[in-house]
Design a protein around this motif. Structure first.
Motif, short mmCIF file in Angstrom:
data_model
loop_
_atom_site.label_atom_id
_atom_site.label_comp_id
_atom_site.label_asym_id
_atom_site.label_seq_id
_atom_site.Cartn_x
_atom_site.Cartn_y
_atom_site.Cartn_z
N MET A 53 6.53 -8.54 -0.90
CA MET A 53 5.80 -7.78 -1.89
C MET A 53 5.60 -8.56 -3.14
N ARG A 54 4.27 -8.29 -3.56
CA ARG A 54 3.96 -9.20 -4.63
C ARG A 54 4.61 -8.73 -5.91
N LEU A 55 5.05 -9.66 -6.85
CA LEU A 55 5.89 -9.39 -7.89
C LEU A 55 4.74 -8.97 -9.09
N THR A 56 5.06 -8.04 -9.90
CA THR A 56 4.30 -7.57 -11.01
C THR A 56 4.24 -8.93 -12.17
N TYR A 57 3.20 -8.88 -13.05
CA TYR A 57 3.26 -9.76 -14.36
C TYR A 57 4.71 -9.74 -14.86
N GLU A 58 5.00 -8.41 -15.46
CA GLU A 58 6.36 -8.49 -15.91
C GLU A 58 7.33 -9.30 -15.42
N GLN A 59 7.56 -8.74 -13.89
CA GLN A 59 8.57 -9.26 -12.95
C GLN A 59 8.61 -10.87 -12.89
N ILE A 60 7.55 -11.27 -12.81
CA ILE A 60 7.22 -12.81 -13.02
C ILE A 60 7.74 -13.34 -14.15
N LEU A 61 7.18 -12.92 -15.20
CA LEU A 61 8.00 -13.41 -16.63
C LEU A 61 9.40 -13.46 -16.62
N ASP A 62 9.98 -12.49 -16.32
CA ASP A 62 11.46 -12.18 -16.07
C ASP A 62 11.85 -13.39 -15.27
N LYS A 63 11.69 -13.58 -14.03
CA LYS A 63 11.78 -14.38 -13.11
C LYS A 63 11.85 -16.01 -13.79
N LEU A 64 10.70 -16.13 -14.40
CA LEU A 64 10.44 -17.47 -14.81
C LEU A 64 11.47 -17.82 -15.97
N GLY A 65 11.84 -16.83 -16.47
CA GLY A 65 12.83 -17.01 -17.67
C GLY A 65 14.24 -17.32 -16.88
N GLU A 66 14.50 -17.12 -15.82
CA GLU A 66 15.77 -17.63 -15.12
C GLU A 66 15.60 -18.49 -14.32
N THR A 67 14.47 -19.38 -14.30
CA THR A 67 14.16 -20.48 -13.37
C THR A 67 13.89 -21.76 -14.14
N VAL A 68 14.87 -22.52 -14.41
CA VAL A 68 14.63 -23.73 -15.12
C VAL A 68 13.47 -24.72 -14.95
N GLY A 69 12.74 -24.91 -15.79
CA GLY A 69 11.59 -25.83 -15.74
C GLY A 69 10.52 -25.50 -14.65
N TRP A 70 10.25 -24.20 -14.26
CA TRP A 70 9.30 -23.97 -13.60
C TRP A 70 8.29 -23.36 -14.53
N GLU A 71 6.93 -23.41 -14.24
CA GLU A 71 5.95 -22.74 -14.90
C GLU A 71 4.91 -22.17 -14.20
N ARG A 72 4.17 -21.24 -14.63
CA ARG A 72 2.89 -20.66 -14.28
C ARG A 72 2.08 -21.83 -14.30
N ARG A 73 1.16 -21.93 -13.04
CA ARG A 73 0.19 -23.12 -12.88
C ARG A 73 -0.57 -22.60 -11.81
N GLY A 74 -1.72 -22.17 -12.19
CA GLY A 74 -2.86 -21.71 -11.15
C GLY A 74 -2.35 -20.48 -10.61
N ASP A 75 -2.23 -20.31 -9.66
CA ASP A 75 -2.04 -18.79 -8.75
C ASP A 75 -0.29 -18.83 -8.77
N GLY A 76 0.21 -20.04 -8.82
CA GLY A 76 1.66 -20.16 -8.14
C GLY A 76 2.60 -20.52 -9.69
N ILE A 77 3.76 -21.11 -8.91
CA ILE A 77 4.63 -21.76 -10.15
C ILE A 77 4.80 -23.09 -9.53
N SER A 78 5.08 -24.00 -10.54
CA SER A 78 5.38 -25.31 -10.27
C SER A 78 6.35 -26.08 -11.07
N ARG A 79 6.86 -26.98 -10.74
CA ARG A 79 7.45 -27.79 -11.69
C ARG A 79 7.53 -29.35 -11.16
N VAL A 80 7.62 -30.10 -12.31
CA VAL A 80 7.39 -31.57 -12.19
C VAL A 80 8.99 -32.10 -12.47
N PHE A 81 9.20 -32.97 -11.35
CA PHE A 81 10.62 -33.72 -11.55
C PHE A 81 10.17 -35.07 -11.35
#
Lengths: 91, 91
Positions: free
Chosen positions: A1-29
């Motif tokens: 199930m697709r997450l809502t915008y609010e859910q995505i923001l919440d989850k980004l807050g607890e996922t160190v280093g990852w950010e919204r980029r295009g349609d997905g999320i990404s991190r540079v290592f």
């Protein structure tokens, strides 16, 4: 199930280093050199195979960018964040 | 030494599958699945280390795009085509 915008923001807050980029999320290592970058890609690939969820992986010498998105749902899902968190554990 | 436009066209003609893209040259390789794509990346990475010349590598599930360019010369050189040809031998 697709997450809502609010859910995505919440989850980004607890996922160190990852950010919204295009349609997905990404991190540079960043690593010491190409060899270490490739070693990390192999570990991340193992995680991806275990979870049957495959990020796009871009290696540019000593940096690796992972990008993840759930194509079958046309959006971000729990699976994307689960992968992101698991990958964060292997850095 | 940077290759001229004519030299690049000549060399592209003898380097199967590679094409001009942006400033460099690139080729997309397609595999059965992610696992095979990653296996290929490891072989290509070995070639890159041997030649001390490192392409950008983009893995998207079962496809791998390699892109190469000589940053120190700000253009394409013999090194780029040597890498491209060597990688073609390991597919």
């Amino acid at each position: 199930m697709r997450l809502t915008y609010e859910q995505i923001l919440d989850k980004l807050g607890e996922t160190v280093g990852w950010e919204r980029r295009g349609d997905g999320i990404s991190r540079v290592f960043k690593f010491r050199d190409f060899k270490e970058a490739v070693a990390f890609v192999n570990k991340a690939a193992e995680v991806a195979e275990e979870m049957d969820h495959h990020p796009d992986i871009l290696i540019t010498y000593n940096t690796v960018q992972l990008s993840v998105f759930t194509h079958s749902e046309g959006g971000l899902t729990d699976k994307d964040f689960a992968l992101a968190k698991k990958v964060n554990q292997i850095v």
